[in-house]
Scaffold this active site. Structure first.
Site, PDB file in Angstrom:
ATOM      1  N   ASN A  55       0.901  -1.112  -0.006  1.00  0.00           N
ATOM      2  CA  ASN A  55       0.031   0.092   0.010  1.00  0.00           C
ATOM      3  C   ASN A  55       0.937   1.020   0.054  1.00  0.00           C
ATOM      4  OD1 ASN A  55      -1.925   1.940   0.424  1.00  0.00           O
ATOM      5  ND2 ASN A  55      -2.461   1.497   2.499  1.00  0.00           N
ATOM      6  N   TRP A  56       1.121   1.952  -1.218  1.00  0.00           N
ATOM      7  CA  TRP A  56       1.927   2.895  -1.416  1.00  0.00           C
ATOM      8  C   TRP A  56       1.366   4.393  -0.747  1.00  0.00           C
ATOM      9  CZ3 TRP A  56       4.426   2.351  -7.038  1.00  0.00           C
ATOM     10  CH2 TRP A  56       5.347   1.156  -6.818  1.00  0.00           C
ATOM     11  N   LYS A  57       0.279   4.330  -0.419  1.00  0.00           N
ATOM     12  CA  LYS A  57      -0.504   5.649   0.203  1.00  0.00           C
ATOM     13  C   LYS A  57      -0.195   6.855  -0.566  1.00  0.00           C
ATOM     14  CE  LYS A  57      -0.467   3.146   4.479  1.00  0.00           C
ATOM     15  NZ  LYS A  57      -0.286   3.513   6.152  1.00  0.00           N
ATOM     16  N   HIS A  71      -9.925   0.992   4.720  1.00  0.00           N
ATOM     17  CA  HIS A  71      -8.715   1.338   5.084  1.00  0.00           C
ATOM     18  C   HIS A  71      -8.859   2.185   6.604  1.00  0.00           C
ATOM     19  CE1 HIS A  71      -4.681   2.690   6.271  1.00  0.00           C
ATOM     20  NE2 HIS A  71      -4.172   1.500   5.680  1.00  0.00           N
ATOM     21  N   GLU A 117      -7.348   4.897   7.488  1.00  0.00           N
ATOM     22  CA  GLU A 117      -7.111   6.150   6.990  1.00  0.00           C
ATOM     23  C   GLU A 117      -8.255   6.780   6.449  1.00  0.00           C
ATOM     24  OE1 GLU A 117      -3.207   5.480   5.243  1.00  0.00           O
ATOM     25  OE2 GLU A 117      -2.477   4.914   7.099  1.00  0.00           O
ATOM     26  N   GLU A 134      -5.836  -4.878  10.426  1.00  0.00           N
ATOM     27  CA  GLU A 134      -4.941  -3.832  10.542  1.00  0.00           C
ATOM     28  C   GLU A 134      -5.350  -3.221  11.745  1.00  0.00           C
ATOM     29  OE1 GLU A 134      -2.789  -2.755   6.612  1.00  0.00           O
ATOM     30  OE2 GLU A 134      -4.421  -1.606   6.684  1.00  0.00           O
ATOM     31  N   GLY A 170       1.960   2.410  10.685  1.00  0.00           N
ATOM     32  CA  GLY A 170       2.738   3.363  10.624  1.00  0.00           C
ATOM     33  C   GLY A 170       3.508   3.689  11.880  1.00  0.00           C
ATOM     34  N   SER A 206       2.987  -2.330  10.504  1.00  0.00           N
ATOM     35  CA  SER A 206       4.609  -2.198  10.836  1.00  0.00           C
ATOM     36  C   SER A 206       5.222  -3.703  10.246  1.00  0.00           C
ATOM     37  CB  SER A 206       4.661  -1.961  12.151  1.00  0.00           C
ATOM     38  OG  SER A 206       4.148  -0.562  12.312  1.00  0.00           O
ATOM     39  N   GLY A 211       2.683  -0.926   4.303  1.00  0.00           N
ATOM     40  CA  GLY A 211       2.824   0.422   3.870  1.00  0.00           C
ATOM     41  C   GLY A 211       4.176   0.709   3.854  1.00  0.00           C
ATOM     42  N   GLY A 212       4.849   1.417   4.956  1.00  0.00           N
ATOM     43  CA  GLY A 212       5.956   1.810   4.902  1.00  0.00           C
ATOM     44  C   GLY A 212       7.052   0.945   4.083  1.00  0.00           C
TER      45      GLY A 212
HETATM   46  P1  PGA Z   1       2.396   0.198   7.663  1.00  0.00           P
HETATM   47  O1  PGA Z   1       1.151   0.486   7.098  1.00  0.00           O
HETATM   48  O2  PGA Z   1       3.072  -0.916   7.074  1.00  0.00           O
HETATM   49  O3  PGA Z   1       3.140   1.323   7.288  1.00  0.00           O
HETATM   50  O4  PGA Z   1       2.281   0.198   9.298  1.00  0.00           O
HETATM   51  C1  PGA Z   1       0.264  -0.555   6.769  1.00  0.00           C
HETATM   52  C2  PGA Z   1      -1.053  -0.157   5.923  1.00  0.00           C
HETATM   53  O5  PGA Z   1      -1.577   1.253   6.242  1.00  0.00           O
HETATM   54  O6  PGA Z   1      -1.662  -0.760   5.125  1.00  0.00           O
END
Ligand code: PGA
Length: 245
Positions: A8-10, A94, A96, A164, A170, A209, A230-231
């Site tokens: 997930n590149w956000k 998600h 967010e 999640e 994050g 994470s 994500g990250g």
């Molecule tokens: P993260 O994000 O790996 O940076 O914790 C995961 C996500 O939001 O899908």
């Protein structure tokens, strides 16, 4: 069932950076391991660029869309537009999108069913906040999000669920093994109850994470059928290690 390792590149990268990352990824992962599938959820403006540089065997996904074919929906993107860009998958629910953009359980449910009924694969994200966990509401929150999120979903072949925990996204705070197993167990029981035998073959991904050094352990846990990252998915080097962990 194949594991799904998803990035997930956000809201990161430029089109040029996306192309470079995908080319590096293709060199690092010339072929996916036999029990693996992989997907990149890229920002909408350069999905098309990603389509052209996608490593072999990888799926392309969108992070968001609006559940209508077309219309006066300023700022939104439709599934036919995403199909043109080479997308076959979408994320829904998600945390967010829920917390920053106010997406409700029922909108998440509408989007999930709409995507699946229109030929897309959907990854429905669920997860509790720290407050909810501390108030012993894990099970109630997951069940509510699943109940509403899957209210009109019948085709389970096109469905994945991602657990999640919001407090692990994050933050560098990965959920403990027992916490992951417990939450994935809650999700699996719900899916078994709702879909009978088909519930057992719905993939449940863990997200929050995930890093190259914990991915292998995480995918070895009960009812963990992949990861949403994500990250650590932004760099080809670290995501390639997760894909093949
Ligand atoms: P993260 O994000 O790996 O940076 O914790 C995961 C996500 O939001 O899908």
């Amino acid at each position: 069932m194949n594991f799904l390792m998803a990035a997930n590149w956000k809201m990161y990268k430029t089109a040029a950076e996306a192309r470079t990352t995908l080319k590096e990824l293709a060199a690092l992962v010339p072929a996916l391991p036999s029990n693996r599938e992989a997907a990149i959820f890229a920002p909408a403006p350069f999905l098309y660029a990603c389509k052209e540089a996608l490593p072999k065997g990888f799926f392309l996904g969108a992070q968001n869309f609006y559940p209508e074919k077309e219309g006066a929906f300023t700022g939104e993107v439709s599934l036919p537009m995403l199909t043109e860009c080479g997308c076959s998958m979408v994320l829904t629910g998600h945390s967010e999108r829920r917390s920053i953009f106010g997406e409700t359980d029922s909108l998440v449910g509408e989007k999930t069913a709409y995507a699946i009924n229109n030929g897309f694969n959907a990854v429905l994200c669920v997860g509790e906040t720290l407050e909810e966990r501390e108030a012993n509401k894990l099970e109630a929150v997951l069940e509510r999000q699943l109940e509403k999120g899957l209210a009109n979903v019948q085709n389970t072949k096109a469905l994945c669920v991602a657990y999640e925990p919001v407090w692990a996204i994050g933050t560098g705070k990965v959920a403990g093994e027992a916490e992951i197993v417990e939450a994935h167990g809650v999700v699996r029981s719900f899916l078994n109850k709702k879909y009978n035998d088909a519930g057992a073959s719905i993939r449940i991904l863990y997200g929050g994470s995930v890093k190259p050094d914990n991915a292998k352990k995480i995918v070895s846990l009960d009812n963990v059928n992949g990861v949403l990252v994500g990250g650590a998915s932004l760099q080809a080097d670290s995501f390639s290690k997760i894909v093949t962990a």
